[in-house]
Design an enzyme around this catalytic site. Structure first.
Site, PDB file in Angstrom:
ATOM      1  N   MET A  14       0.837  -1.195   0.000  1.00  0.00           N
ATOM      2  CA  MET A  14       0.000   0.000   0.000  1.00  0.00           C
ATOM      3  C   MET A  14       0.877   1.252   0.000  1.00  0.00           C
ATOM      4  O   MET A  14       1.301   1.718  -1.053  1.00  0.00           O
ATOM      5  CB  MET A  14      -0.980  -0.050   1.180  1.00  0.00           C
ATOM      6  CG  MET A  14      -2.007  -1.166   1.020  1.00  0.00           C
ATOM      7  SD  MET A  14      -3.299  -1.194   2.296  1.00  0.00           S
ATOM      8  CE  MET A  14      -2.410  -1.945   3.667  1.00  0.00           C
ATOM      9  N   CYS A  15       1.149   1.807   1.169  1.00  0.00           N
ATOM     10  CA  CYS A  15       1.821   3.111   1.219  1.00  0.00           C
ATOM     11  C   CYS A  15       3.270   3.059   0.760  1.00  0.00           C
ATOM     12  O   CYS A  15       3.754   4.004   0.133  1.00  0.00           O
ATOM     13  CB  CYS A  15       1.715   3.680   2.627  1.00  0.00           C
ATOM     14  SG  CYS A  15      -0.002   3.955   3.132  1.00  0.00           S
ATOM     15  N   VAL A  16       3.983   1.970   1.067  1.00  0.00           N
ATOM     16  CA  VAL A  16       5.370   1.867   0.609  1.00  0.00           C
ATOM     17  C   VAL A  16       5.414   1.802  -0.912  1.00  0.00           C
ATOM     18  O   VAL A  16       6.147   2.556  -1.562  1.00  0.00           O
ATOM     19  CB  VAL A  16       6.062   0.640   1.234  1.00  0.00           C
ATOM     20  CG1 VAL A  16       7.424   0.391   0.583  1.00  0.00           C
ATOM     21  CG2 VAL A  16       6.235   0.832   2.737  1.00  0.00           C
TER      22      VAL A  16
END
Length: 202
Positions: free
Chosen positions: A121-123
């Site tokens: 997701m965010c990475v």
């Protein structure tokens, strides 16, 4: 290119290493390893004068990372100054509607190392935008993590977190460096003088 010949990185982006994700019942598997690796990266980046950016996710009301709740707090201490900043974000992508892009541009960033949670997701979203913006991107394989992907009855078995992380990194494509251990990364200061970019982060 082997780990021994990797050129140094001038910016470290630590993605969402917040209490909710590395402590307690909601911690990612092997959270202690993630904390150890990200702490080591922070220490080396600071010692080299690299730009350090802590991304902090603002979850929705009731979420474990809702702003100003215990789970929202960053796990690693921040050393505020001209080369270390916190950038809060409302989306997976750390560049979207934040000051991250301007911060990197202002410091003359050329290469970023991206670590933290969650891998898929965010990475991944932050690393992908960094690639799209022309940065060299390193995602050290032992410095990002996520949760197990649960089984869907009749559709798919559960997928272990380690597999999810590996696939998420390799999905970035051949332009990202994803087979590098955190211990192999070296850091250097970015090209722009620090006093020229004071206050540039949102």
């Amino acid at each position: 290119m082997t780990a021994q010949t990797l050129p140094p990185v001038d910016t470290l982006i630590v993605v969402d290493v917040q209490s909710a994700f590395v402590t307690g019942d909601g911690a990612v598997p092997d959270a202690a390893r993630l904390v150890d690796r990200t702490a080591a990266l922070l220490a080396r980046a600071r010692a080299a004068g690299a730009l350090v950016v802590h991304l902090q996710n603002d979850g929705p009301p009731g979420a474990e990372d809702e702003p100003h709740t215990p789970g929202w707090e960053l796990h690693h201490p921040v050393l505020p100054g001209p080369t270390e900043s916190v950038v809060r974000k409302p989306y997976d992508d750390g560049f979207r509607e934040t000051g991250l892009g301007g911060l990197l541009t202002g410091h003359g960033t050329r290469a970023v190392a991206v670590c933290g949670v969650m891998s898929e997701m965010c990475v991944q979203a932050t690393a992908r935008t960094a690639l799209d913006r022309g940065y060299r991107v390193v995602v050290p394989y032992d410095a990002h993590a996520t949760q197990d992907c649960p089984a869907v009855p009749g559709v798919a078995d559960a997928v272990p977190a380690a597999v999810v992380s590996r696939v998420a990194a390799y999905a970035l494509g051949s332009d990202a460096e994803v087979a590098v251990p955190a211990s192999a990364l070296a850091f250097t200061a970015p090209s722009a003088p620090a006093d020229a970019v004071r206050g540039s982060a949102a």
